[in-house]
Motif scaffolding. Structure first.
Motif, PDB file in Angstrom:
ATOM      1  N   ARG A   1       1.056   5.212   0.671  1.00 23.10           N
ATOM      2  CA  ARG A   1       0.350   6.261   1.408  1.00 23.10           C
ATOM      3  C   ARG A   1       0.860   7.625   0.973  1.00 23.10           C
ATOM      4  NH1 ARG A   1      -1.686   4.515   6.898  1.00 23.10           N
ATOM      5  NH2 ARG A   1      -1.683   2.269   6.728  1.00 23.10           N
ATOM      6  N   LEU A   2      -0.070   8.495   0.699  1.00 24.75           N
ATOM      7  CA  LEU A   2       0.242   9.883   0.354  1.00 24.75           C
ATOM      8  C   LEU A   2      -0.659  10.778   1.184  1.00 24.75           C
ATOM      9  CD1 LEU A   2       0.321   9.416  -3.512  1.00 24.75           C
ATOM     10  CD2 LEU A   2       2.295   9.724  -2.027  1.00 24.75           C
TER      11      LEU A   2
ATOM     12  N   CYS B   1      -0.921  -5.107   4.434  1.00 27.28           N
ATOM     13  CA  CYS B   1      -1.048  -3.774   3.824  1.00 27.28           C
ATOM     14  C   CYS B   1      -0.937  -2.673   4.866  1.00 27.28           C
ATOM     15  CB  CYS B   1      -2.385  -3.642   3.103  1.00 27.28           C
ATOM     16  SG  CYS B   1      -2.507  -4.643   1.625  1.00 27.28           S
ATOM     17  N   ARG B   2      -1.478  -2.893   6.035  1.00 32.67           N
ATOM     18  CA  ARG B   2      -1.510  -1.838   7.049  1.00 32.67           C
ATOM     19  C   ARG B   2      -0.165  -1.775   7.729  1.00 32.67           C
ATOM     20  NH1 ARG B   2      -5.890   1.486   7.048  1.00 32.67           N
ATOM     21  NH2 ARG B   2      -5.702   1.734   9.233  1.00 32.67           N
TER      22      ARG B   2
ATOM     23  N   ARG C   1      -9.396   4.541  -1.773  1.00 27.18           N
ATOM     24  CA  ARG C   1      -8.486   5.690  -1.818  1.00 27.18           C
ATOM     25  C   ARG C   1      -8.162   6.244  -0.430  1.00 27.18           C
ATOM     26  NH1 ARG C   1      -7.320   4.033  -6.185  1.00 27.18           N
ATOM     27  NH2 ARG C   1      -8.209   4.751  -8.117  1.00 27.18           N
ATOM     28  N   THR C   2      -8.855   5.743   0.593  1.00 29.33           N
ATOM     29  CA  THR C   2      -8.600   6.189   1.959  1.00 29.33           C
ATOM     30  C   THR C   2      -8.550   4.966   2.876  1.00 29.33           C
ATOM     31  OG1 THR C   2     -10.942   6.402   2.519  1.00 29.33           O
ATOM     32  CG2 THR C   2      -9.867   8.365   1.588  1.00 29.33           C
ATOM     33  N   PRO C   3      -7.928   5.112   4.042  1.00 29.04           N
ATOM     34  CA  PRO C   3      -7.951   3.991   4.995  1.00 29.04           C
ATOM     35  C   PRO C   3      -9.379   3.569   5.363  1.00 29.04           C
ATOM     36  CG  PRO C   3      -6.284   5.570   5.640  1.00 29.04           C
ATOM     37  CD  PRO C   3      -7.059   6.199   4.517  1.00 29.04           C
TER      38      PRO C   3
ATOM     39  N   MET D   1       0.848  -1.160   0.000  1.00 30.95           N
ATOM     40  CA  MET D   1       0.000   0.000   0.000  1.00 30.95           C
ATOM     41  C   MET D   1       0.896   1.225   0.000  1.00 30.95           C
ATOM     42  SD  MET D   1      -2.788   1.358   2.793  1.00 30.95           S
ATOM     43  CE  MET D   1      -3.657  -0.161   2.867  1.00 30.95           C
TER      44      MET D   1
ATOM     45  N   LYS E   1      -3.374  11.605   3.513  1.00 30.19           N
ATOM     46  CA  LYS E   1      -4.559  10.878   3.977  1.00 30.19           C
ATOM     47  C   LYS E   1      -5.084   9.901   2.935  1.00 30.19           C
ATOM     48  CE  LYS E   1      -6.047  14.419   7.185  1.00 30.19           C
ATOM     49  NZ  LYS E   1      -7.132  15.264   7.631  1.00 30.19           N
ATOM     50  N   GLN E   2      -4.436   9.840   1.789  1.00 33.06           N
ATOM     51  CA  GLN E   2      -4.875   8.922   0.737  1.00 33.06           C
ATOM     52  C   GLN E   2      -3.973   7.708   0.689  1.00 33.06           C
ATOM     53  OE1 GLN E   2      -5.241  10.812  -3.030  1.00 33.06           O
ATOM     54  NE2 GLN E   2      -7.045  11.960  -2.432  1.00 33.06           N
ATOM     55  N   VAL E   3      -4.549   6.589   0.222  1.00 28.78           N
ATOM     56  CA  VAL E   3      -3.800   5.352   0.046  1.00 28.78           C
ATOM     57  C   VAL E   3      -4.082   4.795  -1.347  1.00 28.78           C
ATOM     58  CG1 VAL E   3      -3.798   4.752   2.496  1.00 28.78           C
ATOM     59  CG2 VAL E   3      -5.616   3.904   1.035  1.00 28.78           C
ATOM     60  N   ARG E   4      -3.158   4.026  -1.836  1.00 28.80           N
ATOM     61  CA  ARG E   4      -3.340   3.325  -3.099  1.00 28.80           C
ATOM     62  C   ARG E   4      -2.821   1.922  -2.918  1.00 28.80           C
ATOM     63  NH1 ARG E   4      -3.920   7.130  -7.931  1.00 28.80           N
ATOM     64  NH2 ARG E   4      -4.417   5.168  -8.932  1.00 28.80           N
TER      65      ARG E   4
END
Length: 68
Positions: free
Chosen positions: A3-4, A67-68, A30-32, A1, A6-9
């Protein structure tokens, strides 16, 4: 994953693994919070108490933790 802020991909490999495990593609994650909602949706879709369902939930949780 990735992280950018507050967004995730999810990476293409992660998308492929989740799709293979659940049969449900993680579209729009797109978010957690959206990722958590996707996981909850998958578990609700495959709900039950059989050993197979428990194993599937374990697989989903394992990939989620990776992922987390």
């Amino acid at each position: 994953m990735i992280r950018l802020g507050k967004q995730v991909r999810l990476t293409s490999r992660e998308v492929e693994r989740f799709t293979k495990i659940t049969g449900i593609a993680p579209v729009g994650v797109r978010t957690p919070a959206a990722f958590d909602a996707y996981i909850a949706h998958c578990k609700a879709h495959y709900w039950g108490v059989s050993r197979e369902t428990q194993f599937l939930h374990w697989l989903i949780d394992r990939e989620y933790q990776r992922c987390r």
